[in-house]
Design an enzyme around this catalytic site. Structure first.
Site: not given
Ligand code: FPP
Length: 265
Positions: A38, A55, A149
């Site tokens: 997050d 992201h 893993l």
């Molecule tokens: C939440 O942060 C994050 C997500 C909804 C997406 C997580 C995805 C990745 C880290 C990349 C995944 C990688 C692969 C290879 C599939 P947020 O956007 O809610 O953050 P915020 O709370 O600060 O707005």
């Protein structure tokens, strides 16, 4: 009680990563680590960048964390990459997130194969765009015989949805005479979940200072140790992972029982 904790800084500051790894490996390791990644949006906002830049950086962070988990000998690393609730985000952001598995795997799959990592996924496959599923399916196929893993992506995954599905399938099997009320145990339910081939997580890490589960692995986290850190996911470093594992190793897991004799508190 779930307590937001600042990950404890120990004297580890003077130790190299290698020394910390060796020290960690001498004690019981969490076999399954699950991470709620997050804070991508906030990471981007802090830099005046669009959310998708967060992201992208978050995706890049998956690589060193996977490498380290593999090196440590962790058996399963489950990453919450997209929830069943994330579809309500702006279309442009959803489309971007759906392209990340492709980009990640086109660059990283050869290394995953080489390093004996097995890619798996839990979540509803049917609603995912074809290009997303194709990339993930290829990775799962190409690594299916690997024995190191397990890198398990939770993609279009929701804990309640998973439980509803399990109950539907149990009822169907009961109707077909394949299962009876007396057969129904905790193990049976676990067997009907998307994580049926995996043990429950020992350690859950959530980044970005939020202290909630956001519909993640609701059944499986019953006895999991939780570590919450203020670090935003794109900033989450190898040191942060080591620190979370060290915190896990300081905890005493009792599963509803009492402290076993001789184990340090
Ligand atoms: C939440 O942060 C994050 C997500 C909804 C997406 C997580 C995805 C990745 C880290 C990349 C995944 C990688 C692969 C290879 C599939 P947020 O956007 O809610 O953050 P915020 O709370 O600060 O707005």
């Amino acid at each position: 009680m779930l307590k937001k904790m600042k990950l404890q800084k120990t004297s580890k500051g003077t130790q190299s990563i290698e020394e910390r790894i060796q020290h960690i490996q001498k004690q019981e390791l969490p076999k399954h680590i699950a991470i709620i990644m997050d804070g991508n949006g906030r990471w981007a906002k802090k830099r005046g960048l669009p959310r998708v830049a967060g992201h992208h950086e978050g995706m890049q962070k998956v690589k060193p964390i996977t490498r380290l988990a593999n090196k440590l000998g962790i058996e399963v690393l489950t990453l919450y990459a997209f929830s069943t609730e994330n579809w309500i985000r702006p279309k442009m952001e959803v489309d971007y997130l759906m392209k990340l598995p492709q980009e990640f795997l086109s660059a990283f799959l050869p290394e995953l194969i080489e390093e004996n990592v097995k890619v798996e996924m839990m979540g509803h496959k049917d609603k995912l765009p074809v290009h997303t599923m194709k990339a993930v399916q290829k990775a799962m196929d190409d690594t299916c015989n690997n024995s190191g893993l397990i890198l398990n992506f939770a993609l279009n995954y929701g804990g309640r949805d998973e439980i509803v599905n399990a109950v539907q399938n149990i009822l169907q099997d009961a109707k077909n005479g394949q299962i009876s009320t007396e057969d129904l145990t905790e193990e049976t339910i676990s067997h009907y979940l998307m994580s049926k081939n995996l043990q429950d997580p020992d350690l859950l890490i959530r980044t970005s200072g939020e202290i909630r589960l956001s519909n993640f692995m609701l059944w499986q986290l019953a006895y999991t140790e939780f570590v919450f850190t203020d670090v935003l996911w794109p900033d989450f470093s190898e040191e942060d992972l080591l620190e979370a594992i060290e915190e896990y190793q300081r905890r005493s897991r009792r599963y509803g029982g009492i402290q076993s004799e001789g184990k340090e508190q």
